[in-house]
Motif scaffolding. Structure first.
Motif, short mmCIF file in Angstrom:
data_model
loop_
_atom_site.label_atom_id
_atom_site.label_comp_id
_atom_site.label_asym_id
_atom_site.label_seq_id
_atom_site.Cartn_x
_atom_site.Cartn_y
_atom_site.Cartn_z
N MET A 1 0.84 -1.19 0.00
CA MET A 1 0.00 0.00 0.00
C MET A 1 0.88 1.25 0.00
O MET A 1 1.82 1.34 0.75
N GLU A 2 0.49 2.17 -0.82
CA GLU A 2 1.23 3.43 -0.90
C GLU A 2 0.51 4.51 -0.12
O GLU A 2 -0.71 4.50 -0.02
N PRO A 3 1.29 5.46 0.43
CA PRO A 3 0.64 6.57 1.15
C PRO A 3 -0.21 7.40 0.20
O PRO A 3 0.01 7.41 -1.01
N LEU A 4 -1.18 8.08 0.76
CA LEU A 4 -2.04 8.95 -0.03
C LEU A 4 -1.27 10.16 -0.53
O LEU A 4 -0.38 10.68 0.16
N VAL A 7 -3.20 15.40 -3.17
CA VAL A 7 -4.46 15.60 -3.90
C VAL A 7 -5.54 14.67 -3.33
O VAL A 7 -6.68 15.09 -3.12
N GLU A 8 -5.19 13.41 -3.05
CA GLU A 8 -6.15 12.48 -2.47
C GLU A 8 -6.59 12.94 -1.07
O GLU A 8 -7.76 12.83 -0.73
N ILE A 9 -5.63 13.44 -0.30
CA ILE A 9 -5.96 13.94 1.04
C ILE A 9 -6.89 15.14 0.93
O ILE A 9 -7.84 15.27 1.70
N GLN A 10 -6.63 16.02 -0.03
CA GLN A 10 -7.49 17.19 -0.24
C GLN A 10 -8.91 16.74 -0.61
O GLN A 10 -9.89 17.29 -0.10
N GLN A 11 -9.02 15.73 -1.46
CA GLN A 11 -10.34 15.21 -1.84
C GLN A 11 -11.06 14.61 -0.64
O GLN A 11 -12.26 14.82 -0.46
N LEU A 12 -10.33 13.87 0.19
CA LEU A 12 -10.93 13.31 1.40
C LEU A 12 -11.39 14.41 2.34
O LEU A 12 -12.45 14.32 2.95
N PHE A 13 -10.59 15.47 2.46
CA PHE A 13 -10.95 16.61 3.31
C PHE A 13 -12.25 17.22 2.83
O PHE A 13 -13.16 17.46 3.62
N LYS A 44 -1.95 15.93 10.27
CA LYS A 44 -1.08 14.79 10.56
C LYS A 44 -0.98 13.86 9.36
O LYS A 44 0.07 13.30 9.07
N LEU A 45 -2.09 13.69 8.66
CA LEU A 45 -2.10 12.85 7.47
C LEU A 45 -1.22 13.45 6.37
O LEU A 45 -0.54 12.72 5.64
N LEU A 46 -1.21 14.79 6.29
CA LEU A 46 -0.34 15.46 5.32
C LEU A 46 1.12 15.38 5.74
O LEU A 46 2.01 15.18 4.90
N ASP A 47 1.39 15.55 7.04
CA ASP A 47 2.76 15.54 7.53
C ASP A 47 3.39 14.15 7.45
O ASP A 47 4.55 14.01 7.10
N LEU A 63 -10.49 7.46 8.77
CA LEU A 63 -10.77 8.83 9.20
C LEU A 63 -11.69 8.86 10.41
O LEU A 63 -11.43 9.58 11.38
N TYR A 64 -12.77 8.09 10.38
CA TYR A 64 -13.69 8.08 11.51
C TYR A 64 -13.04 7.52 12.77
O TYR A 64 -13.23 8.05 13.87
N THR A 65 -12.24 6.47 12.63
CA THR A 65 -11.56 5.89 13.79
C THR A 65 -10.56 6.88 14.36
O THR A 65 -10.47 7.06 15.59
N THR A 66 -9.81 7.54 13.50
CA THR A 66 -8.81 8.51 13.96
C THR A 66 -9.47 9.70 14.65
O THR A 66 -9.02 10.15 15.71
#
Length: 180
Positions: A1-4, A7-13, A44-47, A63-66
């Protein structure tokens, strides 16, 4: 699995920010803290990009668990500092309360998305009337239209929302009947 990717993090946000804040608020009961908690999760997900899988369900679950854990940690931290002042014990929210908060957050998220698809006039009036709880008179004065126009736009918005949300609510009814 690769990190997000960023752009993917922005879409999730953009997709999950509102329901996650609502979910966190149901736990911490503070709007500013809920916003901060959700923003911190994404920062934290971005960092430190963490591989959370490519499936939409795994991203949402992560995301919900975190957010749940961060919200509970916020409460624990607040209760620990208050304990020295008040000598009270910390009662963690029951699992059913967390499930209720999750369901409510999901409903708010779907409603927010549905409202955003309404025509501009309906969208603005709907947000003012139902989310900000303004009266018809206040809305009419703000847009400089008649009260009948406001009522018509609200009625139109509700009809459109019923059409948009009916598949979601049918699924929710089935889920409710299965588990309750």
């Amino acid at each position: 699995m690769e990190p997000l990717t960023k752009v993917e993090i922005q879409q999730l946000f953009e997709q999950y920010y509102v329901p996650l804040v609502e979910f966190s608020w149901r736990i911490v009961q503070c709007n500013e803290s809920a916003n901060d908690i959700v923003q911190d999760v994404f920062v934290k997900l971005l960092d430190r990009p963490y591989p959370i899988g490519s499936h939409a369900g795994s991203k949402k679950r992560y995301l919900y668990t975190t957010v749940k854990n961060a919200s509970l940690n916020y409460i624990r931290k607040g209760k620990t500092s208050q304990k020295y002042i008040e000598e009270t014990s910390f009662d963690e929210p029951e699992e059913t309360l967390l499930l209720d908060a999750l369901i409510y957050a999901e409903i708010v998220g779907h409603l927010e998305k549905a409202i955003d698809t309404l025509p501009e006039g309906c969208q603005q009036i709907c947000k003012l009337a139902y989310l900000e709880e303004k009266s018809n008179i206040e809305i009419a004065a703000q847009f400089e239209v008649s009260i009948n126009t406001v009522k018509t736009q609200k009625r139109r918005a509700l009809l459109l929302l019923r059409k948009l949300l009916s598949p979601f609510y049918r699924g929710l009814k089935i889920l409710f009947l299965l588990f309750f």
